[in-house]
Design a protein around this motif. Structure first.
Motif, PDB file in Angstrom:
ATOM      1  N   PHE C 249       0.817  -1.219   0.000  1.00  0.00           N
ATOM      2  CA  PHE C 249       0.000   0.000   0.000  1.00  0.00           C
ATOM      3  C   PHE C 249       0.848   1.265   0.000  1.00  0.00           C
ATOM      4  CE2 PHE C 249      -2.425  -3.366   2.057  1.00  0.00           C
ATOM      5  CZ  PHE C 249      -3.461  -3.473   1.147  1.00  0.00           C
ATOM      6  N   THR C 250       1.925   1.238  -0.775  1.00  0.00           N
ATOM      7  CA  THR C 250       2.730   2.455  -0.906  1.00  0.00           C
ATOM      8  C   THR C 250       2.361   3.109  -2.233  1.00  0.00           C
ATOM      9  OG1 THR C 250       4.468   1.220  -1.999  1.00  0.00           O
ATOM     10  CG2 THR C 250       4.691   1.534   0.377  1.00  0.00           C
ATOM     11  N   HIS C 251       2.851   4.312  -2.375  1.00  0.00           N
ATOM     12  CA  HIS C 251       2.590   5.077  -3.584  1.00  0.00           C
ATOM     13  C   HIS C 251       2.988   4.297  -4.832  1.00  0.00           C
ATOM     14  CE1 HIS C 251       2.086   8.588  -6.058  1.00  0.00           C
ATOM     15  NE2 HIS C 251       3.273   8.355  -6.598  1.00  0.00           N
ATOM     16  N   GLU C 252       4.187   3.681  -4.732  1.00  0.00           N
ATOM     17  CA  GLU C 252       4.726   2.962  -5.876  1.00  0.00           C
ATOM     18  C   GLU C 252       3.793   1.850  -6.359  1.00  0.00           C
ATOM     19  OE1 GLU C 252       8.467   1.351  -4.794  1.00  0.00           O
ATOM     20  OE2 GLU C 252       9.058   0.895  -6.853  1.00  0.00           O
ATOM     21  N   TYR C 253       3.161   1.195  -5.388  1.00  0.00           N
ATOM     22  CA  TYR C 253       2.339   0.028  -5.734  1.00  0.00           C
ATOM     23  C   TYR C 253       0.853   0.292  -5.550  1.00  0.00           C
ATOM     24  CZ  TYR C 253       6.847  -2.284  -5.544  1.00  0.00           C
ATOM     25  OH  TYR C 253       8.146  -2.637  -5.759  1.00  0.00           O
ATOM     26  N   LEU C 254       0.493   1.548  -5.686  1.00  0.00           N
ATOM     27  CA  LEU C 254      -0.889   1.966  -5.433  1.00  0.00           C
ATOM     28  C   LEU C 254      -1.916   1.069  -6.122  1.00  0.00           C
ATOM     29  CD1 LEU C 254      -2.179   4.313  -3.938  1.00  0.00           C
ATOM     30  CD2 LEU C 254      -2.372   5.494  -6.129  1.00  0.00           C
ATOM     31  N   TRP C 255      -1.667   0.806  -7.401  1.00  0.00           N
ATOM     32  CA  TRP C 255      -2.667   0.081  -8.193  1.00  0.00           C
ATOM     33  C   TRP C 255      -2.851  -1.345  -7.701  1.00  0.00           C
ATOM     34  CZ3 TRP C 255      -5.983   2.783 -10.530  1.00  0.00           C
ATOM     35  CH2 TRP C 255      -5.625   4.037 -11.056  1.00  0.00           C
ATOM     36  N   TYR C 256      -1.768  -1.924  -7.223  1.00  0.00           N
ATOM     37  CA  TYR C 256      -1.883  -3.318  -6.779  1.00  0.00           C
ATOM     38  C   TYR C 256      -2.655  -3.401  -5.475  1.00  0.00           C
ATOM     39  CZ  TYR C 256       1.439  -3.689 -10.459  1.00  0.00           C
ATOM     40  OH  TYR C 256       2.035  -3.600 -11.688  1.00  0.00           O
ATOM     41  N   GLY C 257      -2.378  -2.466  -4.587  1.00  0.00           N
ATOM     42  CA  GLY C 257      -3.126  -2.397  -3.342  1.00  0.00           C
ATOM     43  C   GLY C 257      -4.604  -2.200  -3.652  1.00  0.00           C
ATOM     44  N   ALA C 258      -4.855  -1.276  -4.584  1.00  0.00           N
ATOM     45  CA  ALA C 258      -6.239  -0.995  -4.955  1.00  0.00           C
ATOM     46  C   ALA C 258      -6.897  -2.247  -5.529  1.00  0.00           C
ATOM     47  CB  ALA C 258      -6.276   0.139  -5.973  1.00  0.00           C
ATOM     48  N   ALA C 259      -6.148  -2.971  -6.359  1.00  0.00           N
ATOM     49  CA  ALA C 259      -6.692  -4.169  -6.984  1.00  0.00           C
ATOM     50  C   ALA C 259      -7.077  -5.198  -5.929  1.00  0.00           C
ATOM     51  CB  ALA C 259      -5.670  -4.772  -7.943  1.00  0.00           C
ATOM     52  N   ILE C 260      -6.192  -5.363  -4.955  1.00  0.00           N
ATOM     53  CA  ILE C 260      -6.468  -6.405  -3.963  1.00  0.00           C
ATOM     54  C   ILE C 260      -7.665  -5.999  -3.103  1.00  0.00           C
ATOM     55  CG2 ILE C 260      -5.023  -5.827  -1.932  1.00  0.00           C
ATOM     56  CD1 ILE C 260      -5.049  -9.186  -3.702  1.00  0.00           C
ATOM     57  N   ILE C 261      -7.779  -4.695  -2.838  1.00  0.00           N
ATOM     58  CA  ILE C 261      -8.934  -4.225  -2.068  1.00  0.00           C
ATOM     59  C   ILE C 261     -10.211  -4.426  -2.885  1.00  0.00           C
ATOM     60  CG2 ILE C 261     -10.060  -2.173  -1.112  1.00  0.00           C
ATOM     61  CD1 ILE C 261      -7.242  -1.167  -0.346  1.00  0.00           C
ATOM     62  N   LEU C 262     -10.100  -4.085  -4.163  1.00  0.00           N
ATOM     63  CA  LEU C 262     -11.252  -4.227  -5.045  1.00  0.00           C
ATOM     64  C   LEU C 262     -11.716  -5.683  -5.086  1.00  0.00           C
ATOM     65  CD1 LEU C 262     -12.825  -2.281  -6.905  1.00  0.00           C
ATOM     66  CD2 LEU C 262     -11.533  -3.229  -8.813  1.00  0.00           C
ATOM     67  N   ILE C 263     -10.744  -6.565  -5.282  1.00  0.00           N
ATOM     68  CA  ILE C 263     -11.090  -7.987  -5.332  1.00  0.00           C
ATOM     69  C   ILE C 263     -11.701  -8.407  -3.994  1.00  0.00           C
ATOM     70  CG2 ILE C 263     -10.145 -10.311  -5.494  1.00  0.00           C
ATOM     71  CD1 ILE C 263      -7.973  -9.103  -7.386  1.00  0.00           C
ATOM     72  N   GLY C 264     -11.089  -7.921  -2.932  1.00  0.00           N
ATOM     73  CA  GLY C 264     -11.547  -8.261  -1.590  1.00  0.00           C
ATOM     74  C   GLY C 264     -12.953  -7.742  -1.313  1.00  0.00           C
ATOM     75  N   VAL C 265     -13.382  -6.718  -2.008  1.00  0.00           N
ATOM     76  CA  VAL C 265     -14.724  -6.169  -1.780  1.00  0.00           C
ATOM     77  C   VAL C 265     -15.720  -6.756  -2.760  1.00  0.00           C
ATOM     78  CG1 VAL C 265     -16.093  -4.065  -1.915  1.00  0.00           C
ATOM     79  CG2 VAL C 265     -13.868  -4.031  -0.777  1.00  0.00           C
ATOM     80  N   VAL C 266     -15.258  -6.812  -4.032  1.00  0.00           N
ATOM     81  CA  VAL C 266     -16.175  -7.172  -5.104  1.00  0.00           C
ATOM     82  C   VAL C 266     -16.741  -8.590  -4.963  1.00  0.00           C
ATOM     83  CG1 VAL C 266     -16.071  -7.861  -7.516  1.00  0.00           C
ATOM     84  CG2 VAL C 266     -15.473  -5.547  -6.861  1.00  0.00           C
ATOM     85  N   PHE C 267     -15.850  -9.529  -4.741  1.00  0.00           N
ATOM     86  CA  PHE C 267     -16.312 -10.915  -4.700  1.00  0.00           C
ATOM     87  C   PHE C 267     -17.256 -11.182  -3.521  1.00  0.00           C
ATOM     88  CE2 PHE C 267     -12.565 -12.089  -7.495  1.00  0.00           C
ATOM     89  CZ  PHE C 267     -13.355 -12.278  -8.607  1.00  0.00           C
ATOM     90  N   PRO C 268     -16.874 -10.799  -2.311  1.00  0.00           N
ATOM     91  CA  PRO C 268     -17.796 -11.050  -1.197  1.00  0.00           C
ATOM     92  C   PRO C 268     -19.138 -10.335  -1.388  1.00  0.00           C
ATOM     93  CG  PRO C 268     -15.638 -10.452  -0.366  1.00  0.00           C
ATOM     94  CD  PRO C 268     -15.611 -10.225  -1.825  1.00  0.00           C
ATOM     95  N   PHE C 269     -19.054  -9.117  -1.891  1.00  0.00           N
ATOM     96  CA  PHE C 269     -20.281  -8.373  -2.097  1.00  0.00           C
ATOM     97  C   PHE C 269     -21.177  -9.092  -3.109  1.00  0.00           C
ATOM     98  CE2 PHE C 269     -22.570  -4.552  -3.888  1.00  0.00           C
ATOM     99  CZ  PHE C 269     -23.338  -4.330  -2.756  1.00  0.00           C
ATOM    100  N   ALA C 270     -20.550  -9.520  -4.209  1.00  0.00           N
ATOM    101  CA  ALA C 270     -21.301 -10.264  -5.217  1.00  0.00           C
ATOM    102  C   ALA C 270     -21.885 -11.526  -4.598  1.00  0.00           C
ATOM    103  CB  ALA C 270     -20.385 -10.614  -6.385  1.00  0.00           C
TER     104      ALA C 270
END
Ligand SMILES: Nc1nc2c(c(=O)[nH]1)N[C@H]1C(S)=C(S)[C@@H](COP(=O)(O)OP(=O)(O)OC[C@H]3O[C@@H](n4cnc5c(=O)[nH]c(N)nc54)[C@H](O)[C@@H]3O)O[C@H]1N2
Ligand SMILES: Nc1nc2c(c(=O)[nH]1)N[C@H]1C(S)=C(S)[C@@H](COP(=O)(O)OP(=O)(O)OC[C@H]3O[C@@H](n4cnc5c(=O)[nH]c(N)nc54)[C@H](O)[C@@H]3O)O[C@H]1N2
Ligand code: SF4
Ligand code: SF4
Ligand code: SF4
Ligand code: SF4
Ligand code: SF4
Ligand SMILES: [Mo]
Lengths: 730, 186, 322
Positions: C249-270
């Motif tokens: 979750f650093t600036h450099e890897y922002l997108w990856y952190g975001a992706a993992i959060i997204l996956i972590g939210v999207v699937f359970p929510f679905a």
């Protein structure tokens, strides 16, 4: 952990890729195809001018394009191996920023405005101005600054014109102190290549000499051979140089205190009776006069000066002495450090002598005694009416002249005015300390002519720019190589000159003709002269052209034997430990310690050196080499950097003691340097906008070198006497 | 049948980059791409420092993942010489081999639409010459030769000194060997 | 440690970047088409095709398979440096190269899915087929529909796995080099296929059927994903480091952190949304609200599946052995 590792990672190459030119060769990529299609390559032997080591080159030419440069295996200076710069010669040949036609200044000096001119017009302009100066001030008011192969053409031109005011930076900014010291002590120079017998050494000692970064092919080959042989490597350097990385003992000395270390080593050698008594007896004079002079220089004393541990000084001293004479104690090459440089070099030579290394296996081998028949003198040069001023008032200045003395006279008009500068193959603004002084001097000139291949900072100040073709497109004098053996090497064109450029010999001869001095150049084409020289020497010119090098077999006599004693060319015929010559001129006859000022709090001594892929300022625009090293960075000790909150890559400016502010430069945070100095690779920070790749890249160490300590013995300029502070860029 | 290999004596590498410059010219490697590189590592704290310098290039692996991953046989292990080479006319530029190489030894020649890498200068070796980088190596760090010939310098060096390969754990069985320390007693 | 490298390929700086969004999209669309083929086949095979009765998706889904696959293949084609040489894929079979079996597999899968689409096409749409021979072919294929469904199911599973094997075969890229990856990619392909099926299906039964399937697949995917990370974490240093981008979750890897959060939210929510639909008696008739919720959850699954491919394609190239 992975992340912090990444932060320290430095990459060259890929970063440069973005702005590296699209291609170097004009028909990039087609060449291998051409070869495969049956086009045969022509191999032209010549020698390199990317630095002054003069390695033998085999240029591979396909369809009029030089596609590859390789070392000439029989050439003693490279033994088939070219360094990065030698390989990158193609980048110079095909650099699109090259000078392409004669230029005459239309704007103010330094603003870079020029118009193209024909050779006829440009040369007429120069000849005319030269004659005007000669008429008004005398021909001695013209000076030549030169470095490299152009010297053999412009030197006779100047002499014929009536001036002896010639100076090369290779003396006062480079080897001068060493030349003077050997001259005073042995009467024979250690030579270039330095005659160090490293492949046979048991110990190699480097004081500064950053071999590897200081890239002279055969010398570096010898150094790595010594490493492979298991020689003990001792490197004295405030910076963990590449050579230090190979060392068994790295002595991170406080800059400016090397003299103390050398004196302490001499002290140990004398005190412990480790010197070669027989050798000293036979080949030296003055031993009794010097033997007590070093009593005070104990390791403990030296430790306080040098910031080294006394036991380390003792231990390295012991290693050096116990392995004598197979000790290569390198006297250094760029040795203009602090203004007491001749004496430091003398101290090194005294140590070499006490250990009996001169003329001994593993130490310093003797030059080839072979002699070539002298070339006929040609028409005698006129004797200048006024005493040359190119040695200043320095009693032991060498024949290569003192650049700064000529500059000083140009500034002061004393002892007589200098009104014209002819500059060939040297970038004075990058080369001489305190460039502001150089600029001032240039303002006093009626004529500034530059013969060069690139539009460098100095060149774009010239009134007339005469574009020389590169070394791959021309003839030059036959190189006489005097290493272990005597050898001759030829420079001949691999391709016809690109653009409207001419060889130096043609420029010199054409100017001579215009000045009515044609008699001094009694040939049409320089190749004729080379052929005549070969006739005199009884060397087959065709063979030389074909092989590039002719080595005289059996011309080596490297070590002292009963029938081959060392032939010191001093008054006494011996190696003079005690120098009466110096004494006569009121200098210390035995080296003494002189303390150098040290940086105050928050200041750093500015030190500098080489990148293995660049030669001073001459390669900074080379497309091949900039891909490997694009710009210099300022090295800063990691602990200091942390205190200052600086990270690698941060932009800073350096401010020196005279408030000169540098351009922005990136910091290289590193454990590899002491806390009291910062380091720059010399040559960067070009200001000429015509150098598209180099302009504004990195910073110039020279701009910050506003102070320099002139050695009173030889007039050489100690340049490591400046202190800088670091200012963060917002 | 020769078994070509390179031995790189790190002790002798002086970090001069001559090898890179020579390789680029010899093989017309496009700007921004390289077939060989020089890595300099410094460890420790001032003044207790250690430095390691070495050149790196394609390892001409005996177990080459780049070849395995190539869908077109453009990347292949030459039976005769053991060199890992490219039949460029077969290359589609899918870059699988680039991703597969643990040593990042490959690059894409965008102009020609093919992947490329060190060939052990096979065109020179075929003429009986040695590689461009070895020819110019100022430190004498790089040595090329035939492992099957006990008289070759590579064999002699390997007999004399302990040698390692890079990322041995990747199982690629490199044919480029590194000497880090002397086998001779000092 | 201070490392200075001179002569790094632009392609490998600061890490390799051989494949970009085109390949990620290809892997996503390839996986989606494979999953969809499987689901379409299931629709036809389940209880002898009971669910296909009056069910538009029974022919729309098979038709979508070659279309989606074709778009996916277009993107991998676009990624090739030397497009004229594409035929070279088919001059050789390289057993050890997943890319090779992929290209052959696609060569088989594409016509197979097209035939399936033809066979499943209702007669009333034969007018679309301009050539008579196509009509004849469609008729013939219709007779072989069950068989085609089975072949498409097998091929779909193969392609679904292949998209993962392609990456996992690279020893050099520790993030990819895991045998769990093909399973993860297969599950994600199947769940995406099922999700798309939910969207294209008309009947309540069909929608509910695939919702049930999707619940299982997503649950499986959500089990495998942490297992994957766990496996990487407990493996070699390089493997452990390879998952760093997702969890720093650093600036450099922002997108990856975001992706993992997204996956972590999207699937359970679905998943939760789907569970709600599946509560007994919850859905008796299809209202707009129900359809919206079903489609929302399906869309989320599709997004999640795409994010997984993109994240893995990019993050894998950050990882290396050295
Ligand atoms: N690649 C390359 N090689 C070259 C050249 C080039 O331009 N490029 N130029 C050639 C020429 S003409 C010359 S003269 C030589 C010059 O090269 P050298 O003779 O080796 O020059 P030095 O000034 O001795 O070396 C610079 C080193 O001195 C260290 N140093 C700085 N201050 C001190 C000090 O007070 N004491 C000690 N012991 N060390 C110190 C620096 O950290 C640096 O490592 O290089 C030659 N070789
Ligand atoms: N601050 C600082 N100053 C130094 C040094 C340092 O390390 N730091 N080093 C000192 C040393 S050791 C030396 S030897 C000197 C070197 O001093 P210089 O020899 O002046 O060094 P360069 O900067 O390379 O400038 C060479 C000039 O020659 C031109 N040139 C190159 N090839 C040719 C050619 O074939 N023909 C002609 N006509 N011109 C050509 C280049 O374009 C460039 O303008 O500098 C000294 N000055
Ligand atoms: S050392 Fe390098 S640059 Fe100097 S002459 Fe030799 S090859 Fe040329
Ligand atoms: S180093 Fe890389 S490119 Fe070379 S053979 Fe091994 S895997 Fe292939
Ligand atoms: S890019 Fe070329 S050589 Fe590499 S795997 Fe693809 S086809 Fe083979
Ligand atoms: S063997 Fe040839 S291609 Fe390989 S790195 Fe050396 S010079 Fe380059
Ligand atoms: S040429 Fe040789 S010594 Fe120089 S960097 Fe390359 S491998 Fe090292
Ligand atoms: Mo110099």
């Amino acid at each position: 952990m992975a992340l912090s590792r990444r932060q320290f990672l430095q990459i060259s190459g890929a970063t440069a890729a973005g702005w590296a030119m699209a291609s170097v060769c004009p028909n990039w990529g087609l060449l291998r195809a051409a070869e495969q299609a049956g086009a045969t390559a022509r191999i032209v032997p010549t020698y390199c001018e990317m630095c002054f080591w003069k390695c033998g080159v085999l240029a591979k030419v396909i369809d009029g394009t030089v596609v590859k440069l390789e070392g000439n295996p029989v050439h003693p200076h490279c033994r088939g191996r070219l360094c990065g710069r030698g390989n990158g010669g193609i980048g110079l040949l095909y650099d699109p920023d090259r000078l392409k036609a004669p230029l005459i200044r239309t704007g103010e000096r330094g603003d870079g405005k020029y118009r193209e001119a024909s050779w006829e017009e440009a040369l007429a302009y120069v000849a005319d101005k030269m004659q005007v100066i000669a008429a008004k001030y005398g021909p001695e008011s013209l000076a030549l600054f030169t470095h490299g192969s152009g010297t053999s053409h412009f030197y006779p031109l100047m002499r014929a014109f009536g001036t002896e005011n010639v100076a090369m930076p290779s003396f006062a900014q480079c080897r001068g102190p060493r030349v003077a010291a050997y001259d005073l002590t042995t009467g024979i120079d250690i030579g270039s290549p330095e005659r160090l017998d490293m492949p046979n050494s048991k110990v190699v000692v480097l004081l500064g000499s950053h071999l590897g970064e200081n890239m002279h092919s055969s010398q570096v080959q010898d150094f790595t051979q010594a490493i492979d042989n298991g020689a003990t490597i001792i490197v004295v350097d405030p910076r963990f140089s590449t050579a230090a990385g190979k060392a068994d003992h790295w002595l991170p000395i406080r800059p400016g205190t090397d003299m103390a270390l050398i004196l302490a080593w001499i002290h140990l050698v004398l005190k412990n009776g480790w010197y070669d008594k027989d050798y000293v007896e036979r080949y030296t004079t003055g031993f009794e006069d010097i033997r007590d002079s070093f009593d005070a220089y104990t390791p403990e004393w030296a430790a306080a000066e040098t910031d080294l541990r006394p036991d380390v000084i003792r231990e390295t001293g012991r290693i050096i002495a116990r392995n004598a004479p197979a000790v290569a104690l390198h006297p250094g090459r760029h040795v203009t450090w602090d203004g007491n440089d001749v004496q430091r070099e003398r101290a090194i030579i005294i140590l070499q002598a006490l250990l009996g290394t001169w003329g001994r296996k593993g130490g310093i081998f003797l030059p080839s005694p072979a002699k070539l028949p002298p070339l006929p003198g040609g028409k005698a040069f006129p004797k200048p009416k006024r005493k040359p001023l190119n040695r200043g008032d320095f009693p032991f200045a060498g024949g290569e002249g003192v650049t700064n003395a000529v500059r000083a006279s140009t500034l002061s008009g004393e002892p007589y005015p200098i009104k014209g500068w002819f500059v060939s193959g040297t970038n004075l603004l990058a080369t001489l300390p305190n460039p502001e002084e150089t600029r001032q001097a240039i303002r006093n000139l009626d004529l500034l002519v530059a013969v060069d291949v690139m539009p460098t900072d100095t060149v774009v100040h010239a009134d007339v720019i005469l574009p020389e073709c590169t070394y791959l497109e021309r003839h030059d004098a036959i190189a006489q190589l005097r290493g272990r053996e005597l050898a001759l090497a030829i420079r001949q064109p691999a391709v016809e000159p690109l653009y409207n450029t001419k060889p130096a010999w043609w420029i010199a001869r054409s100017l001579a003709n215009k000045l009515g001095l044609g008699d001094y150049f009694p040939w049409e084409h320089y190749a004729e002269k080379l052929e005549e020289d070969c006739l005199v020497w009884d060397v087959d010119f065709e063979e030389l052209k074909q092989k590039g090098v002719i080595v005289f077999p059996g011309s080596a006599a490297p070590y002292i034997t009963a029938t081959n004693p060392p032939r010191f060319k001093t008054e006494s015929g011996k190696l003079q430990l005690y120098s009466e010559e110096l004494e006569l001129e009121d200098f210390a006859p035995v080296p003494e310690y002189v303390q150098n000022p040290q940086p105050k709090n928050g200041e750093f001594r500015l030190i500098y050196g080489r990148s293995p892929v660049h030669t001073f300022s001459r390669t900074v625009n080379n497309p091949v080499l900039t891909e490997l090293f694009a710009e210099n960075e300022v090295w800063l000790n990691a602990g200091v950097a942390e205190e200052m909150g600086l990270k690698s890559g941060a932009l800073v400016r350096l401010v020196n003691q005279d408030d000169v502010l540098s351009d922005p430069v990136r910091v290289k945070v590193t454990e590899r340097i002491r806390t009291d100095c910062v380091y720059l690779v010399h040559g960067f920070g070009a200001k000429s906008k015509r150098l598209n790749r180099a302009f504004g890249r990195g910073v110039s160490d020279q701009d910050l070198i506003t102070r320099y300590a002139v050695d009173p013995i030889a007039g050489t300029t100690g340049m490591r006497v400046n202190f800088v502070k670091i200012r963060k860029e917002a | 049948m020769p078994r070509y290999a390179m031995v790189i004596d790190e002790r002798r590498c002086i970090g001069c980059m001559a090898c890179i410059a020579a390789c680029k010219a010899e093989n017309e490697v496009p700007p921004g791409s390289f077939r060989t590189r020089v890595r300099e590592t410094v460890e420790g704290k001032f003044p207790y420092l250690r430095m390691e310098i070495r050149s790196e290039l394609c390892n001409h692996c005996d177990n080459p993942p780049c070849v395995y991953n190539c869908p077109t046989q453009a990347s292949y292990k030459d039976e005769e010489t053991g060199m890992v080479l490219l039949a460029k006319e077969k290359c589609v530029g899918c870059k699988a081999c680039v991703a597969a190489c643990p040593y990042d030894a490959r690059y894409v020649n965008h102009e020609k639409g093919v992947v490329d890498k060190c060939t052990f200068c096979s065109h020179r070796v075929a003429k009986g010459e040695t590689t461009a980088c070895v020819t110019t190596c100022v430190g004498g760090s790089r040595v090329f030769g035939d492992l099957d010939d006990p008289k070759s310098l590579v064999s002699q060096l390997l007999a004399l000194h302990p040698a390692e390969t890079l990322l041995a754990s990747a199982g690629t069985e490199p044919r480029v060997f590194y000497i880090r320390r002397s086998g001779k007693p000092k | 440690m201070e490392v200075t490298v001179t002569g790094i390929n632009a392609l490998a700086f600061p890490h390799i970047h051989v494949w970009d969004w085109r390949v990620a999209l290809y892997l996503f669309l390839g996986g989606l088409s494979a999953g969809l083929a499987v689901m379409a086949a299931v629709l036809h095979l389940y209880r002898n095709g009971d669910l296909t009765y009056k069910e538009g998706s029974s022919w729309i889904a098979p038709l979508l398979v070659p279309v989606v696959l074709g778009i996916g293949m277009l993107f991998i084609f676009l990624d090739l440096e030397n497009k004229l040489n594409v035929f070279r894929f088919y001059m050789t079979v390289q057993i050890l190269s997943p890319m090779s079996w992929g290209s052959w597999g696609l060569l088989a899968f594409f016509p197979l899915s097209a035939l399936f689409a033809l066979g499943a096409l209702p007669e009333r749409h034969y007018g679309w087929l301009k050539l008579t021979f196509l009509k004849t072919l469609a008729r013939n294929m219709n007779r072989q529909l069950q068989c085609l469904a089975i072949l498409n199911l097998l091929m779909g599973v193969f392609i679904g796995i292949y998209t993962g094997v392609l990456l996992s075969s690279f020893v050099a890229r520790p993030l990819w080099n895991s045998s769990i990856l093909p399973i993860l990619f297969l599950l994600s392909a199947l769940s995406a296929g099922a999700a798309l099926m939910i969207i294209v299906a008309r009947s309540l039964q069909a929608k509910l059927f695939f919702t049930k399937l999707d619940v299982i697949l997503i649950a499986a995917e959500m089990t495998v994903l942490p297992l994957f990370f766990y496996g990487q974490y407990t493996s070699s240093a390089a493997h452990r480091m390879s998952i760093l981008p997702f969890f720093t979750f650093t600036h450099e890897y922002l997108w990856y952190g975001a992706a993992i959060i997204l996956i972590g939210v999207v699937f359970p929510f679905a998943l939760v949304l789907k569970m709600i639909e599946l509560r007994p008696g919850h859905v008796s008739e299809i209202t707009r609200g129900v359809i919206f919720r079903m489609h929302l959850s399906a869309t989320l699954v599709l997004i999640g599946s795409a994010v997984v491919r993109f994240a893995f394609v990019y993050a894998g190239q950050l990882s290396s052995f050295s």
